[in-house]
Design a protein around this motif. Sequence first.
Motif, PDB file in Angstrom:
ATOM      1  N   SER A   1       0.847  -1.191   0.000  1.00  0.00           N
ATOM      2  CA  SER A   1       0.000   0.000   0.000  1.00  0.00           C
ATOM      3  C   SER A   1       0.888   1.247   0.000  1.00  0.00           C
ATOM      4  N   PHE A   2       0.224   2.406  -0.203  1.00  0.00           N
ATOM      5  CA  PHE A   2       0.993   3.649  -0.244  1.00  0.00           C
ATOM      6  C   PHE A   2       1.735   3.879   1.072  1.00  0.00           C
ATOM      7  N   ALA A   3       1.008   3.643   2.200  1.00  0.00           N
ATOM      8  CA  ALA A   3       1.635   3.860   3.509  1.00  0.00           C
ATOM      9  C   ALA A   3       2.832   2.931   3.687  1.00  0.00           C
TER      10      ALA A   3
ATOM     11  N   PRO B   1      10.405   4.978  22.571  1.00  0.00           N
ATOM     12  CA  PRO B   1       9.606   4.263  21.562  1.00  0.00           C
ATOM     13  C   PRO B   1       8.581   5.152  20.854  1.00  0.00           C
ATOM     14  N   ASP B   2       8.007   6.162  21.560  1.00  0.00           N
ATOM     15  CA  ASP B   2       6.973   6.951  20.867  1.00  0.00           C
ATOM     16  C   ASP B   2       7.504   8.264  20.300  1.00  0.00           C
ATOM     17  N   ASP B   3       8.815   8.391  20.162  1.00  0.00           N
ATOM     18  CA  ASP B   3       9.367   9.583  19.514  1.00  0.00           C
ATOM     19  C   ASP B   3       9.403   9.398  18.010  1.00  0.00           C
ATOM     20  N   PHE B   4       8.254   9.522  17.383  1.00  0.00           N
ATOM     21  CA  PHE B   4       8.255   9.392  15.932  1.00  0.00           C
ATOM     22  C   PHE B   4       7.206  10.321  15.336  1.00  0.00           C
ATOM     23  N   ALA B   5       7.380  10.650  14.084  1.00  0.00           N
ATOM     24  CA  ALA B   5       6.413  11.459  13.362  1.00  0.00           C
ATOM     25  C   ALA B   5       5.572  10.540  12.497  1.00  0.00           C
ATOM     26  N   SER B   6       4.286  10.811  12.418  1.00  0.00           N
ATOM     27  CA  SER B   6       3.423  10.035  11.522  1.00  0.00           C
ATOM     28  C   SER B   6       3.183  10.845  10.262  1.00  0.00           C
ATOM     29  N   ILE B   7       3.541  10.262   9.152  1.00  0.00           N
ATOM     30  CA  ILE B   7       3.386  10.970   7.880  1.00  0.00           C
ATOM     31  C   ILE B   7       2.597  10.068   6.937  1.00  0.00           C
TER      32      ILE B   7
END
Lengths: 853, 304
Positions: B5-7, B134-140
């Motif tokens: 998929s694109f994601a 663990p939750d230091d991330f960006a969602s793009i």
Amino acid sequence: MWKIRESSPAHWLLRALAAVAVILVVLYIPTKTSTSTVSDFAYAFELIIAAMSLNLLFGFAGQISLGHSAFYGVGAYSTAILVEDYGWAPGWTFYVGAVAAFAVGVLVSFPALRLKGVYLALVTLALAVLFPLLVKWPKLEWLTNGPKGFTNGGYATLPDWPFLGALKGRDGRAVFGYWLALVVLTLCYLVCRGIVRSRSGRSLIAVRDNQTAAAVMGVNVAATKGIVFGVSAAMCAVAGSLGTARSGVVVPEGNLTLVGSILFVIIMVFGGASTLWGPIVGGIAYVLLDSYLRDAGGKDDGLIPSLFGWFNGSPASLIIAVLLIAFMFVAPFGIVGLVRRAFARVVTLIPRPAGAAAAAAGDGAGGAARSRVPAEAGLALAAVLTIGMIVAQRSQDAEPSAAGETPSVDSSTSPATTLAGTPGNTGEAAVTTVDDGSVSTDSAVAPVETTVAAPVAWTVPTDNCVDPEAANAPIEGTLKIGSVMPLSGGAPAIAFGPVADGLRAYIDYANAQGLLGDLRLEVEIADDQYSKDLTPGAVNTLLDNGAHIMSGIIGSPNNAAVRTTLNEECVPQLLALTGAPEWGEVAEYPWTNGVLPPYTIETKSYVKTIRELMPAGATVGLFYVNNEFGQVYADAFKESATDGISIVETQTIEATDENPPTAQATALAAARPDVIMGVPLGAGCYRFLPEIANAMAANPGWEPKIFLTNTCASALILALSGPSGDGLYTSANLADVGNPALHGEPGIKEYVDAIAAAGKPDIIPSAQPGWTVGELTVAIVKQAMAAGPLTRASIMNAARQFTYTPSLARPDVVFKLNGETDVYLAESLQIVQWDFDTQTFTDVGSLITEFES
Amino acid sequence: MDFPSFAQLLQYIFDGLSVGAIYSLLALGLVVVYRGTGHLNFAQGEMATLCTYGVWELHDRGLPLIVALVVGAAIGFGLGAAVETTLIRPVAKKSPFAVIIVTIGLFLGINSLTNGVWGPPPEEAMPSLFPNKPDDFASIFGATWRYERIGVLLVCLALGAGLLQLFKRTRFGLAMRAVASNPESSRLVGISTSHVLMASWGIAAALGAISGTLVAGVNTSVTPGMMFSIFVYASAAATLGGLDSVGGALIAGLSIGVVENLAANIFPDWIGQSMRLAVALVIILVVLLFKPSGLFGSSKVERV
């Protein structure tokens, strides 16, 4: 200064002297020196052939190659595949390997037509790294057997060679390996010499010195390079075939990787690049030096340890690296160059006026002893070989004949029924049942518990031993225990070095406590750097030094490489530190047994736990290290995962890749399995867990249970993964000695005190397997002594009818072996969960004993 | 094979850029040495590891990580310069092969040294320069990208840009280019060749200290073999980019990261994780066979 004319009588005298010297050395080694020296030389010859092939390409044709390990690998694999899968005799496979490698070599010469220097180094580097990857490629597994490789690719029985007589056992194998390698080496030398001294050799040198000029002079550069690449590759493949024939074991590691290429370069540089004799001198120098350094590095006193006290393990590779650099400064033409320079001060050779100059250009170093060995030398050498075989046969005959006689006394006919019957030994609280771990000990001695072994008829066969009498000869005074472990050479040495310390500590403890009465124990641990190529030499050294038994050799390929020899020799190969299921083949290898719970049982225990946690079934994401260990383990898991447990995603990581498996964690997360089964290794253990934690954070709602192989189950390792490892499941059959709360427990206390007294308190969690191997060995010996005279055979019989609970084992864990009915020592496992806050493991459920046979 | 998929595709690209940035960083060091001296430093990865142990020791003694890194890079510069003057230059006069052998010796020696001195696992984890919980991330667009990995990529791009400026805009850069193209003439016009050579190795080793520290942060610890597989990728990147092109190494490193990750994920049966490295190696082979000067390198014209 002494001036001699080429081909004058004085020159001939010089040549004759040199020839006699070489002949004497060649004959002296297999007849008069120890087996380990003979096998060291056999290994040296093999490396020399590889270095010689590199020298042909690099030294004479000026084409650098870091890819010779791949050619070596082509030969090694050709032999293994044809012998093990197609039943060929090893000798014929050499030709196939050589032809295959010739083709690969010619292919590689195409880029070499356009490239030189750094660029050629890069192409060949890529080849060296690519080869092991290709061998492990799942699409080629039908041919190469994947990361597991082959274990029976060598001579199952040695062929009858004229002059050498019937060869058997380690002496026979070493002598045979020596002559085989020497014959091949001689041929390769003659080929090199032929090429270098001929017109084509002059073309090579012309290409090396100035390619354009060579082309202008009429040299066909493309054909010259293609052929020299092909011949060089073929020659290197023959070395690889020899390696397989020697031990029978091939895995895509060690000399088949870039490590091998670097090794060949080192040997060429040590001896002298661009000289015909360079690789020969360099190979012998390297093997002797390396063997000395590994030996010295493992000892507690002497020059090397006193200089390198600050160094973990043996500094062998550091010293060799320093020498390599130093050689480029002081002796660019290696030892041969140095000798020539020294010779030049004494003797000058006046060349024959006509035609000599061009031929002599083949020797880069120049100098006086630039002897052009006449063609007759080849014949002379062949004659030497013949004489050598005759002499070798004589020395064989002198030794007691191996065949025929049945030993009159079979000491093993009355197997031990109990150990507890020897009064007077303090601390031998004859506990016959093992209950909740409250072991009855009222003395300082570690609890030695025994249950009654049922009288069984299994006895180890000694009829086919090389020396049946030796196998049944009483051992008195001192029992020498040998072991082979990685003590230097990188990550394995770091991981397993403490095991060696643990083993030594227990033997010291047993001696101090007088656990075996008047019998003293000595332990010698040889270093094989975790390379199966070095294990046979290490075992030969140990046996030469008088070791009666082997115990706790680390690694599957390493144990496999010496298994045939030890079984032929009838030397007990006890407690192999490997969990591969193949260590239970009693019928084929009665003298060999393993100590770790086989992976089949470990994985079955996990599957059972998964089923209990998720009765409705579960999906599993499997992650494993892509080497022999990981592959065997993954296969075991796949076999165990049945009925509702399905593997939905499989990801791997290379053993040499120390970087975090980010992409693998992403892929595992995409499948959202209920369970992650992780089989990483070393630093991979703690790099894997944070990646899974990151993937969980990125995929809300996905919270898999994590199972981790117990190879990683060390508090030291798991602590480094931080909170991400909290709650993971793994297993153990030994107590969690990293937990200080247990340090007062009987049995554990003695262990902790002994390790602390040795000045190494930080290895308490990691030295445990060594201590346990030591304790089990002593218990086996004790049982053998109780049953009658202590012999190698009685030790093996005791080991096969053995029931014991080591002092560092978890409560209720019993180590059992029983003839052919129970072939695995450790089959009970406790599932445990890692608690990050307390840095300890907590039990989950009760001990799983249902997989005991 | 299901097409992603694109994601998923975006995720593969992010993961690929993340590892690619690390390859590029080490490749920059290889390029600097090659530009300055025409040699390939097989010990580049091990020198980076050694410097990272220095950074780790300094941090362990109480220096903040960023300060430790600056000091470590400075020490690295000194180490690189010292290696060039004492070990490389004397043998470089003899033959280019001798340099290859000396750097192989350095590779072995440093690897053995780091194993001998720092072999056992450390007691605590190596901190990262960037947030790495663990939750230091960006969602793009449904894919995630960790801040730490974005940070490494930014450092890599910044260092690449800095090097480009150094080579293009400064006198020193001009001198470097001059020495690389013709040492004798450069000397004649008054350029201190020896300084340029020293500085090339020094800069490369300092870059190594930075890349090693970033890798150790991502890895959560320094280990003796941590740069080995990265070195192989980096040499692929440097080759693809053209051994003497900074921009080329940068772009090639990132592309190799993306291509191998896409290949591994889209063809899990044929390539998969176990053959990722093979993708990079095949790139080396193909590039050198058909365009030895790489995508952005300058091809050398040799006078006979």
